[in-house]
Design a protein around this motif. Structure first.
Motif, PDB file in Angstrom:
ATOM      1  N   MET A 172       0.826  -1.195   0.000  1.00  7.90           N
ATOM      2  CA  MET A 172       0.000   0.000   0.000  1.00  7.90           C
ATOM      3  C   MET A 172       0.865   1.251   0.000  1.00  7.90           C
ATOM      4  O   MET A 172       0.655   2.183  -0.798  1.00  7.90           O
ATOM      5  N   GLY A 173       1.856   1.266   0.895  1.00 10.53           N
ATOM      6  CA  GLY A 173       2.721   2.433   0.999  1.00 10.53           C
ATOM      7  C   GLY A 173       3.521   2.682  -0.260  1.00 10.53           C
ATOM      8  O   GLY A 173       3.616   3.815  -0.739  1.00 10.53           O
ATOM      9  N   ILE A 176       1.187   3.994  -3.029  1.00  6.57           N
ATOM     10  CA  ILE A 176       0.796   5.394  -2.795  1.00  6.57           C
ATOM     11  C   ILE A 176       1.962   6.331  -3.060  1.00  6.57           C
ATOM     12  O   ILE A 176       1.787   7.406  -3.644  1.00  6.57           O
ATOM     13  N   ILE A 184       1.000  11.192   1.926  1.00  2.79           N
ATOM     14  CA  ILE A 184      -0.327  10.559   1.957  1.00  2.79           C
ATOM     15  C   ILE A 184      -0.275   9.270   2.775  1.00  2.79           C
ATOM     16  O   ILE A 184      -1.224   8.933   3.488  1.00  2.79           O
ATOM     17  N   VAL A 185       0.851   8.563   2.697  1.00  2.00           N
ATOM     18  CA  VAL A 185       1.014   7.338   3.483  1.00  2.00           C
ATOM     19  C   VAL A 185       0.867   7.650   4.969  1.00  2.00           C
ATOM     20  O   VAL A 185       0.197   6.922   5.715  1.00  2.00           O
ATOM     21  N   CYS A 186       1.473   8.747   5.404  1.00  8.07           N
ATOM     22  CA  CYS A 186       1.372   9.151   6.811  1.00  8.07           C
ATOM     23  C   CYS A 186      -0.072   9.445   7.194  1.00  8.07           C
ATOM     24  O   CYS A 186      -0.530   9.089   8.295  1.00  8.07           O
ATOM     25  N   HIS A 187      -0.807  10.061   6.280  1.00 13.97           N
ATOM     26  CA  HIS A 187      -2.209  10.392   6.569  1.00 13.97           C
ATOM     27  C   HIS A 187      -3.109   9.157   6.586  1.00 13.97           C
ATOM     28  O   HIS A 187      -4.247   9.223   7.065  1.00 13.97           O
ATOM     29  N   VAL A 188      -2.623   8.045   6.057  1.00 15.13           N
ATOM     30  CA  VAL A 188      -3.357   6.783   6.157  1.00 15.13           C
ATOM     31  C   VAL A 188      -3.094   6.116   7.511  1.00 15.13           C
ATOM     32  O   VAL A 188      -3.987   5.492   8.102  1.00 15.13           O
ATOM     33  N   ILE A 189      -1.874   6.281   8.039  1.00 13.94           N
ATOM     34  CA  ILE A 189      -1.461   5.548   9.238  1.00 13.94           C
ATOM     35  C   ILE A 189      -2.006   6.141  10.535  1.00 13.94           C
ATOM     36  O   ILE A 189      -2.495   5.406  11.402  1.00 13.94           O
TER      37      ILE A 189
END
Length: 478
Positions: A172-173, A176, A184-189
């Motif tokens: 996923m990371g 993205i 954006i990866v940080c905003h998913v976590i």
């Protein structure tokens, strides 16, 4: 006899309000801990790919590994503190767990907004709160709620949650990052961490008075010892990590950092000798064979692991020229086996009452995998060969997650279980931080191409050291 057994069971539940809680509340807490584990592993499994990608945008190549290593310093201080507070007042584990996860959510949110690598590194130091919350408090909360056999199964399932995080995170990371941004990866976590923390907060709870029977007597928290260990690690890791950039080895700055580390280490030893069981590293817990063996084995396992887990994806990107998604698959395939093997291993440990056999097998597999990578990793290597090797590596990944989650909860005496487990998890963080710093030096001095074989050789040696201490584990006497 049957009536007596039922009376003992009822008395046990009365003395343990967490075990006596409703199934719905227990499930809410358990699922919250599992979600927190997944979020934590998604963060760690994407970090080895995220940081090199972030470097290409905001710079900071010479010190970006500090975003990973410095968090270990905070973990080493917070884990014993959380262990101390949890042992003295078991009712406080729930709010401390939630607070730890909220800190983690803020760290990842701040990381997403970082304009420079230093702005990314500084908040990342506080990630140690998440590690302490999950591995010290979360695991002990599961043990508080269930008997030995069921706890072994549920703690083993933490390995499955880790596998899910490692499967989802890198793919996923990486995807993205390829199509959008590492931010954006940080905003998913961070929302994952927030949800996990809140679920535990609304789960099983008890008052201080209700949990008083589970509290262990303990003195004051060792502030002086904590300061000594933090200064020692901060100076040592900074000296190693910056030795090829801002504080070159042999320079006055480098020598000063290592001198400070030495003085702090001496001070820590003196504190332990003076305070004994009340020290940040309690002499009483260290005298327990299983605590010491688990702690040192965890240190060497994590030290060995970082050569593969943290630096192999970087090698795939910078040397082999593959994309972030392809590099992410290196750690993704590493997790396949854990989906089904971790719960099995957890049940085996719970049934046997000893993690020695499981952990020894994992250490041997670790040596075999590092040896295979040493033979096959090269700039022109076939990426699918590396994927196959990493699938096999999933065996020892499952072992590590199961053995160090279920083993201490089953093999440590109840009166030192929380603090002993905190020391074992400190060993993991020390191994990760110091190992990453050492491998950074190796790759910085020798270059990534020539340094990777040396790093893998060190990985083999430290895995062999872990095996020695795994063989020292003994079943807890009834």
């Amino acid at each position: 006899m049957e009536n007596e057994s039922k009376q003992v069971s009822q008395a046990s539940k009365a003395a343990n309000p967490f075990m006596a809680a409703s199934s719905a509340k227990k499930t809410l807490t358990l699922v919250g801990i599992y979600i927190a584990v997944v979020g934590s592993i998604v963060q760690s499994s994407t970090l080895s790919t995220l940081l090199p990608v972030a470097v290409s945008e905001i710079g900071g190549l010479d010190y970006y590994s500090l975003a990973s290593t410095l968090s270990g310093i905070v973990s080493v201080a917070v884990m014993p503190l959380w262990g101390y507070l949890g042992a003295k007042n078991p009712a406080i584990k729930r709010p401390l767990f939630t607070a730890s996860l909220l800190v983690g959510a803020v760290v990842i949110f701040a990381r997403a907004l970082a304009p420079t690598m230093m702005a990314l590194v500084v908040p990342s130091t506080l990630w140690g709160f998440v590690s302490a919350g999950i591995f010290v408090l979360g695991y002990s909360m599961i043990r508080d709620m269930y008997d030995q056999k069921r706890a072994g199964t549920y703690l083993g399932a933490c390995g499955t949650m880790m596998a899910i995080g490692m499967l989802a995170g890198p793919v996923m990371g990486g995807f993205i990052m390829d199509v959008a941004s590492w931010r954006i990866v940080c905003h998913v976590i961070w929302p994952i961490l927030l949800v996990g923390g809140l679920m535990v907060f609304f789960g099983v709870k008890a008052t201080k008075e209700e949990a008083a029977g589970m509290a262990s007597a303990s003195g004051k928290f060792d502030t002086s010892g904590t300061i000594a260990v933090v200064v020692f690690l901060a100076a040592l890791i900074s000296g190693l990590s910056l030795g090829t950039s801002f504080a070159p080895f042999g320079s006055m700055a480098s020598n000063a950092l290592f001198a400070v580390a030495l003085v702090a280490l001496v001070a820590l030893v003196l504190v332990i000798r003076k305070k004994q069981g009340d020290a940040i590293i309690p002499a009483t817990a260290l005298k327990n064979r299983n605590t010491l063996s688990f702690g040192i084995a965890n240190f060497f396992c994590m030290f060995s692991n970082m050569a593969v887990f943290f630096f192999l994806p970087m090698y795939v990107i910078t040397v082999m020229g593959h994309s972030a998604t392809e590099a992410g698959l290196v750690t993704t395939v590493y997790s396949f086996v854990g989906l089904f093997l971790s719960p099995i291993l957890g049940r085996m440990i719970g049934k046997a009452g000893n993690a020695r056999g499981v952990l020894s097998f994992g250490c041997i597999m670790r040596i075999v995998v590092a040896g295979a990578l040493l033979l096959f990793v090269a700039p022109d290597a076939n990426i699918f060969v590396i994927y196959v090797i990493m699938v096999v590596a999933g065996c020892y990944n499952s072992v590590q997650s199961s053995a160090f989650s279920a083993g201490p909860q089953i093999q440590l005496p109840a009166d030192i279980r929380v603090q002993g487990n905190s020391l074992i998890q400190v060993g993991q963080n020390l191994g990760g931080s110091i190992g990453t710093a050492i491998y950074t030096v190796i790759l910085g001095v020798m270059g990534v191409v020539d340094g990777m074989p040396v790093a893998l050789t060190v990985s083999i040696i430290t895995a062999a050291c872990a095996l020695v201490f795994a063989l020292r584990l003994r079943k807890l006497a009834d």
